[in-house]
Design a protein around this motif. Structure first.
Motif, PDB file in Angstrom:
ATOM      1  N   SER A  59       0.836  -1.199   0.000  1.00 27.33           N
ATOM      2  CA  SER A  59       0.000   0.000   0.000  1.00 27.33           C
ATOM      3  C   SER A  59       0.872   1.249   0.000  1.00 27.33           C
ATOM      4  CB  SER A  59      -0.906  -0.012   1.219  1.00 27.33           C
ATOM      5  OG  SER A  59      -1.618   1.195   1.315  1.00 27.33           O
ATOM      6  N   PHE A  60       1.910   1.234   0.798  1.00 28.38           N
ATOM      7  CA  PHE A  60       2.846   2.362   0.851  1.00 28.38           C
ATOM      8  C   PHE A  60       3.501   2.597  -0.505  1.00 28.38           C
ATOM      9  CE2 PHE A  60       7.200   3.904   1.659  1.00 28.38           C
ATOM     10  CZ  PHE A  60       6.897   5.118   2.245  1.00 28.38           C
ATOM     11  N   PHE A  61       3.927   1.537  -1.170  1.00 30.81           N
ATOM     12  CA  PHE A  61       4.544   1.681  -2.490  1.00 30.81           C
ATOM     13  C   PHE A  61       3.568   2.279  -3.494  1.00 30.81           C
ATOM     14  CE2 PHE A  61       7.791  -1.937  -1.782  1.00 30.81           C
ATOM     15  CZ  PHE A  61       8.657  -1.045  -1.183  1.00 30.81           C
ATOM     16  N   GLY A  62       2.341   1.814  -3.481  1.00 30.24           N
ATOM     17  CA  GLY A  62       1.342   2.329  -4.421  1.00 30.24           C
ATOM     18  C   GLY A  62       1.069   3.808  -4.223  1.00 30.24           C
ATOM     19  N   LEU A 117       1.826   9.412  -5.810  1.00 29.69           N
ATOM     20  CA  LEU A 117       2.117  10.790  -5.433  1.00 29.69           C
ATOM     21  C   LEU A 117       3.344  11.308  -6.166  1.00 29.69           C
ATOM     22  CD1 LEU A 117       1.362  13.204  -3.680  1.00 29.69           C
ATOM     23  CD2 LEU A 117       2.734  12.202  -1.844  1.00 29.69           C
ATOM     24  N   PHE A 118       4.342  10.459  -6.344  1.00 30.49           N
ATOM     25  CA  PHE A 118       5.555  10.826  -7.070  1.00 30.49           C
ATOM     26  C   PHE A 118       5.214  11.286  -8.490  1.00 30.49           C
ATOM     27  CE2 PHE A 118       9.611  10.012  -9.161  1.00 30.49           C
ATOM     28  CZ  PHE A 118      10.536  10.412  -8.203  1.00 30.49           C
ATOM     29  N   ASP A 119       4.445  10.476  -9.209  1.00 32.51           N
ATOM     30  CA  ASP A 119       4.067  10.835 -10.582  1.00 32.51           C
ATOM     31  C   ASP A 119       3.103  12.015 -10.621  1.00 32.51           C
ATOM     32  OD1 ASP A 119       5.678   8.959 -11.790  1.00 32.51           O
ATOM     33  OD2 ASP A 119       4.128   7.411 -11.803  1.00 32.51           O
ATOM     34  N   PHE A 120       2.198  12.082  -9.646  1.00 31.05           N
ATOM     35  CA  PHE A 120       1.251  13.197  -9.579  1.00 31.05           C
ATOM     36  C   PHE A 120       1.989  14.525  -9.429  1.00 31.05           C
ATOM     37  CE2 PHE A 120      -1.269  16.064  -6.880  1.00 31.05           C
ATOM     38  CZ  PHE A 120      -2.354  16.277  -7.710  1.00 31.05           C
ATOM     39  N   VAL A 146      15.322  13.611  -6.951  1.00 35.83           N
ATOM     40  CA  VAL A 146      15.690  14.005  -5.585  1.00 35.83           C
ATOM     41  C   VAL A 146      14.666  15.001  -5.044  1.00 35.83           C
ATOM     42  CG1 VAL A 146      17.413  15.236  -4.211  1.00 35.83           C
ATOM     43  CG2 VAL A 146      18.144  13.527  -5.875  1.00 35.83           C
ATOM     44  N   ILE A 147      14.306  15.990  -5.856  1.00 39.96           N
ATOM     45  CA  ILE A 147      13.312  16.985  -5.428  1.00 39.96           C
ATOM     46  C   ILE A 147      11.975  16.317  -5.160  1.00 39.96           C
ATOM     47  CG2 ILE A 147      11.979  18.994  -6.201  1.00 39.96           C
ATOM     48  CD1 ILE A 147      14.517  19.859  -7.743  1.00 39.96           C
ATOM     49  N   LEU A 148      11.554  15.428  -6.058  1.00 36.81           N
ATOM     50  CA  LEU A 148      10.281  14.735  -5.863  1.00 36.81           C
ATOM     51  C   LEU A 148      10.307  13.850  -4.625  1.00 36.81           C
ATOM     52  CD1 LEU A 148       9.469  13.821  -9.561  1.00 36.81           C
ATOM     53  CD2 LEU A 148       8.166  15.352  -8.090  1.00 36.81           C
ATOM     54  N   SER A 149      11.433  13.193  -4.378  1.00 33.34           N
ATOM     55  CA  SER A 149      11.544  12.350  -3.190  1.00 33.34           C
ATOM     56  C   SER A 149      11.425  13.179  -1.913  1.00 33.34           C
ATOM     57  CB  SER A 149      12.863  11.589  -3.187  1.00 33.34           C
ATOM     58  OG  SER A 149      12.910  10.699  -4.277  1.00 33.34           O
ATOM     59  N   ILE A 150      12.040  14.353  -1.920  1.00 37.14           N
ATOM     60  CA  ILE A 150      11.918  15.239  -0.754  1.00 37.14           C
ATOM     61  C   ILE A 150      10.470  15.680  -0.576  1.00 37.14           C
ATOM     62  CG2 ILE A 150      12.533  17.543   0.101  1.00 37.14           C
ATOM     63  CD1 ILE A 150      15.327  17.055  -1.148  1.00 37.14           C
ATOM     64  N   LEU A 151       9.801  16.038  -1.681  1.00 34.55           N
ATOM     65  CA  LEU A 151       8.400  16.467  -1.597  1.00 34.55           C
ATOM     66  C   LEU A 151       7.464  15.343  -1.160  1.00 34.55           C
ATOM     67  CD1 LEU A 151       8.091  18.691  -4.796  1.00 34.55           C
ATOM     68  CD2 LEU A 151       8.128  19.441  -2.417  1.00 34.55           C
ATOM     69  N   VAL A 152       7.808  14.105  -1.524  1.00 39.27           N
ATOM     70  CA  VAL A 152       6.939  12.975  -1.187  1.00 39.27           C
ATOM     71  C   VAL A 152       7.173  12.496   0.240  1.00 39.27           C
ATOM     72  CG1 VAL A 152       6.500  10.539  -1.710  1.00 39.27           C
ATOM     73  CG2 VAL A 152       6.573  12.200  -3.553  1.00 39.27           C
ATOM     74  N   PHE A 153       8.414  12.437   0.681  1.00 39.33           N
ATOM     75  CA  PHE A 153       8.716  11.781   1.951  1.00 39.33           C
ATOM     76  C   PHE A 153       8.859  12.721   3.140  1.00 39.33           C
ATOM     77  CE2 PHE A 153      10.312   8.592  -1.106  1.00 39.33           C
ATOM     78  CZ  PHE A 153       9.474   7.556  -0.731  1.00 39.33           C
ATOM     79  N   VAL A 154       9.349  13.945   2.945  1.00 37.29           N
ATOM     80  CA  VAL A 154       9.623  14.822   4.088  1.00 37.29           C
ATOM     81  C   VAL A 154       8.348  15.332   4.766  1.00 37.29           C
ATOM     82  CG1 VAL A 154      10.680  17.020   4.766  1.00 37.29           C
ATOM     83  CG2 VAL A 154      11.938  15.418   3.342  1.00 37.29           C
ATOM     84  N   PRO A 155       7.332  15.856   4.047  1.00 42.12           N
ATOM     85  CA  PRO A 155       6.139  16.331   4.757  1.00 42.12           C
ATOM     86  C   PRO A 155       5.436  15.257   5.603  1.00 42.12           C
ATOM     87  CG  PRO A 155       6.173  17.245   2.555  1.00 42.12           C
ATOM     88  CD  PRO A 155       7.272  16.231   2.616  1.00 42.12           C
TER      89      PRO A 155
END
Length: 129
Positions: A17-20, A25-28, A43-52
């Motif tokens: 579920s987490f991967f999905g 969200l990454f592609d969105f 890298v920017i997308l990973s920060i936006l997806v995981f940090v908040p």
């Protein structure tokens, strides 16, 4: 033995579920913000997806349980109740599409269904524990 299999299943249910959600969200965000998927963009997308979510989880550790308690009534009413009604309304009366199945009542019936969903939402909020 059964307990171990149950924990094994629960772990992989959460991970998949987490991967999905993460990939979605990454592609969105990549599409919505126009970020290319090269190395710096990833890298920017990973920060936006995981940090908040990480920060929210640190600051409010019980927020997941609160959200989960709200998601049942509110989420089902909006996603499975109101959204299909609004999609039919938009398709038939805004875009002029012909429905595959005709339900008697037209706009009046759709208004009745919207009122029913609104009543359900009212009951959900008014009679919370």
């Amino acid at each position: 033995q059964l307990y171990i299999w149950g924990r094994f299943f629960a772990f992989f249910a959460l991970i998949t579920s987490f991967f999905g959600v993460t990939l979605g969200l990454f592609d969105f965000l990549a599409d919505g913000l126009g970020i290319k998927k090269d190395l710096s963009g990833k890298v920017i997308l990973s920060i936006l997806v995981f940090v908040p979510p990480f920060l929210v989880g640190l600051l409010y550790p019980h927020i997941f349980l609160i959200a989960l308690s709200q998601a049942g009534g509110l989420g089902c009413a909006l996603l499975l109740g109101l959204m299909p009604i609004l999609m039919v309304w938009s398709g038939c009366y805004k875009m002029g599409l012909k429905p595959l199945i005709s339900i008697p009542g037209g706009r009046g019936f759709l208004v009745f269904l919207i009122a029913f969903v609104a009543f359900e939402l009212y009951c959900d909020f008014a009679f919370q524990r």
